[in-house]
Scaffold this active site. Sequence first.
Site, PDB file in Angstrom:
ATOM      1  CB  SER A 174      63.659 116.516  55.239  1.00  0.00           C
ATOM      2  OG  SER A 174      63.201 117.387  56.223  1.00  0.00           O
ATOM      3  CG  HIS A 233      68.045 114.969  58.326  1.00  0.00           C
ATOM      4  ND1 HIS A 233      67.529 113.693  58.386  1.00  0.00           N
ATOM      5  CD2 HIS A 233      66.968 115.802  58.353  1.00  0.00           C
ATOM      6  CE1 HIS A 233      66.209 113.759  58.430  1.00  0.00           C
ATOM      7  NE2 HIS A 233      65.846 115.016  58.421  1.00  0.00           N
ATOM      8  CG  ASN A 257      63.386 111.454  55.996  1.00  0.00           C
ATOM      9  OD1 ASN A 257      62.454 110.994  56.670  1.00  0.00           O
ATOM     10  ND2 ASN A 257      63.821 112.689  56.144  1.00  0.00           N
ATOM     11  CD  GLU A 285      69.904 110.648  58.540  1.00  0.00           C
ATOM     12  OE1 GLU A 285      70.095 109.854  57.616  1.00  0.00           O
ATOM     13  OE2 GLU A 285      68.817 111.234  58.708  1.00  0.00           O
TER      14      GLU A 285
HETATM   15  N1  LIG Z   1      59.798 119.638  60.700  1.00  0.00           N
HETATM   16  C1  LIG Z   1      60.532 118.522  60.736  1.00  0.00           C
HETATM   17  O1  LIG Z   1      60.136 117.496  61.294  1.00  0.00           O
HETATM   18  C2  LIG Z   1      61.896 118.505  60.094  1.00  0.00           C
HETATM   19  C3  LIG Z   1      62.804 117.521  60.466  1.00  0.00           C
HETATM   20  C4  LIG Z   1      64.076 117.521  59.912  1.00  0.00           C
HETATM   21  C5  LIG Z   1      64.411 118.477  58.967  1.00  0.00           C
HETATM   22  N2  LIG Z   1      63.502 119.425  58.604  1.00  0.00           N
HETATM   23  C6  LIG Z   1      63.921 120.430  57.608  1.00  0.00           C
HETATM   24  O2  LIG Z   1      64.300 121.611  58.306  1.00  0.00           O
HETATM   25  C7  LIG Z   1      63.987 122.756  57.503  1.00  0.00           C
HETATM   26  C8  LIG Z   1      63.068 123.689  58.285  1.00  0.00           C
HETATM   27  O3  LIG Z   1      61.888 122.987  58.617  1.00  0.00           O
HETATM   28  P1  LIG Z   1      60.900 123.498  59.769  1.00  0.00           P
HETATM   29  O4  LIG Z   1      59.989 122.359  60.047  1.00  0.00           O
HETATM   30  O5  LIG Z   1      61.683 124.127  60.866  1.00  0.00           O
HETATM   31  O6  LIG Z   1      60.089 124.627  58.971  1.00  0.00           O
HETATM   32  P2  LIG Z   1      59.305 125.879  59.583  1.00  0.00           P
HETATM   33  O7  LIG Z   1      58.303 126.260  58.544  1.00  0.00           O
HETATM   34  O8  LIG Z   1      58.856 125.619  60.977  1.00  0.00           O
HETATM   35  O9  LIG Z   1      60.433 127.020  59.658  1.00  0.00           O
HETATM   36  C9  LIG Z   1      61.034 127.551  58.527  1.00  0.00           C
HETATM   37  C10 LIG Z   1      61.433 128.973  58.836  1.00  0.00           C
HETATM   38  O10 LIG Z   1      62.195 129.478  57.734  1.00  0.00           O
HETATM   39  C11 LIG Z   1      61.885 130.848  57.636  1.00  0.00           C
HETATM   40  N3  LIG Z   1      62.298 131.349  56.333  1.00  0.00           N
HETATM   41  C12 LIG Z   1      61.705 131.165  55.128  1.00  0.00           C
HETATM   42  N4  LIG Z   1      62.411 131.800  54.162  1.00  0.00           N
HETATM   43  C13 LIG Z   1      63.493 132.366  54.780  1.00  0.00           C
HETATM   44  C14 LIG Z   1      64.589 133.146  54.332  1.00  0.00           C
HETATM   45  N5  LIG Z   1      64.735 133.468  53.043  1.00  0.00           N
HETATM   46  N6  LIG Z   1      65.484 133.572  55.246  1.00  0.00           N
HETATM   47  C15 LIG Z   1      65.332 133.271  56.563  1.00  0.00           C
HETATM   48  N7  LIG Z   1      64.329 132.521  57.040  1.00  0.00           N
HETATM   49  C16 LIG Z   1      63.406 132.088  56.157  1.00  0.00           C
HETATM   50  C17 LIG Z   1      60.394 130.935  57.894  1.00  0.00           C
HETATM   51  O11 LIG Z   1      60.003 132.253  58.242  1.00  0.00           O
HETATM   52  C18 LIG Z   1      60.235 129.934  59.038  1.00  0.00           C
HETATM   53  O12 LIG Z   1      60.329 130.558  60.300  1.00  0.00           O
HETATM   54  C19 LIG Z   1      63.390 122.227  56.208  1.00  0.00           C
HETATM   55  O13 LIG Z   1      64.410 122.070  55.249  1.00  0.00           O
HETATM   56  C20 LIG Z   1      62.841 120.875  56.639  1.00  0.00           C
HETATM   57  O14 LIG Z   1      62.721 119.953  55.559  1.00  0.00           O
HETATM   58  C21 LIG Z   1      62.262 119.477  59.152  1.00  0.00           C
END
Ligand SMILES: NC(=O)c1ccc[n+]([C@@H]2O[C@H](COP(=O)([O-])OP(=O)(O)OC[C@H]3O[C@@H](n4cnc5c(N)ncnc54)[C@H](O)[C@@H]3O)[C@@H](O)[C@H]2O)c1
Length: 302
Positions: free
Chosen positions: A112, A133, A184, A145
């Site tokens: 993010s 992103h 962001n 992005e």
């Molecule tokens: N949630 C949002 O609104 C949003 C929006 C844009 C970007 N992001 C970014 O996307 C990324 C994921 O966010 P999310 O909201 O999907 O999180 P989430 O917690 O829903 O999912 C993350 C996943 O990663 C897995 N994980 C953790 N360690 C791991 C590893 N070593 N190998 C494989 N899998 C692993 C977890 O088990 C989990 O299923 C982050 O970097 C976040 O900042 C999130």
Amino acid sequence: MANTRIAVIGAGLMGHGIAQVFALAGHDVTIYDQAASSLDTAKARILTNLKDLGEDEGAAQRVTPVADLARAVRDADYVIEAVLEDLPLKQKLFSEIEKCVRPDTILASNTSVIPITSIMEGLKYRERALGTHWWNPPYLVPLVEVIETKWTSPQVVDFTIKLHADAGKQPAHVKKDVPGFIGNRLQHALWREAIALVENGICDAETVDKVIKSAFGRRLAVLGPLENADMVGTDLTLAIHKTVLPDIDNRPGPSPYLEKLVREKKLGFKTGEGFRKWSPEQQAALRSDVLQHLKNARAHDA
Ligand SMILES: NC(=O)c1ccc[n+]([C@@H]2O[C@H](COP(=O)([O-])OP(=O)(O)OC[C@H]3O[C@@H](n4cnc5c(N)ncnc54)[C@H](O)[C@@H]3O)[C@@H](O)[C@H]2O)c1
């Protein structure tokens, strides 16, 4: 675009949605997560989303969950990482992934706000790495992005932009790798002043959100701030800035008011209180409003 073999690393909120979009665009997708609870439910969650949106449910069949990282990425042309927002974790994962893929396999992070340069600096072939992103939910918010670093090759940027455009997304090219990219940075510039207004007793949190939602928020989806500035005139914009900018919050760090909320465990929905109090019913209603609004916008675009 011809079938691109995509590997999605992380099957959480973002990862399963990103896999869904690429599968719907006709690509073969492998998905990996270290947690069985995320991996084993990924396909079912994608199927539920496709049903809910009235999309081709057959697309879920193009998604293959794989419980081993090396196997998940081995044949990939394009790898997108969406694991937790943790720099050392992302760095370690990409160094493991690089050992298993071709030198020209594109490596993308969905972070993010973390600079892509910090995530990718340890790679051997850094010209194939970049940021993409997405916004939540990935299958409803059009923007992606596309962030280049000083090492990313123009061919990798062009390919990535085309890959996303062909999958129905609206890519935005971020030409310099700055924390928070474009979306962001803009969002949190607004949040900083929103918090300062409450902190300084000018209004309560509900009023801040009301002012945004029932005034310029109404126009934002069709009138960006720079279009708006041109519409009213850059001369008027300058005059407003001379009066208002000196008074707007410009502290470089997080607000002490926000820090106090966190110290007091007023964490928002997850504890029932943040800037405001939230009953489970109010939380569900707000989530549902947002989802419906995004669905309406998507139907309007189609
Ligand atoms: N949630 C949002 O609104 C949003 C929006 C844009 C970007 N992001 C970014 O996307 C990324 C994921 O966010 P999310 O909201 O999907 O999180 P989430 O917690 O829903 O999912 C993350 C996943 O990663 C897995 N994980 C953790 N360690 C791991 C590893 N070593 N190998 C494989 N899998 C692993 C977890 O088990 C989990 O299923 C982050 O970097 C976040 O900042 C999130």
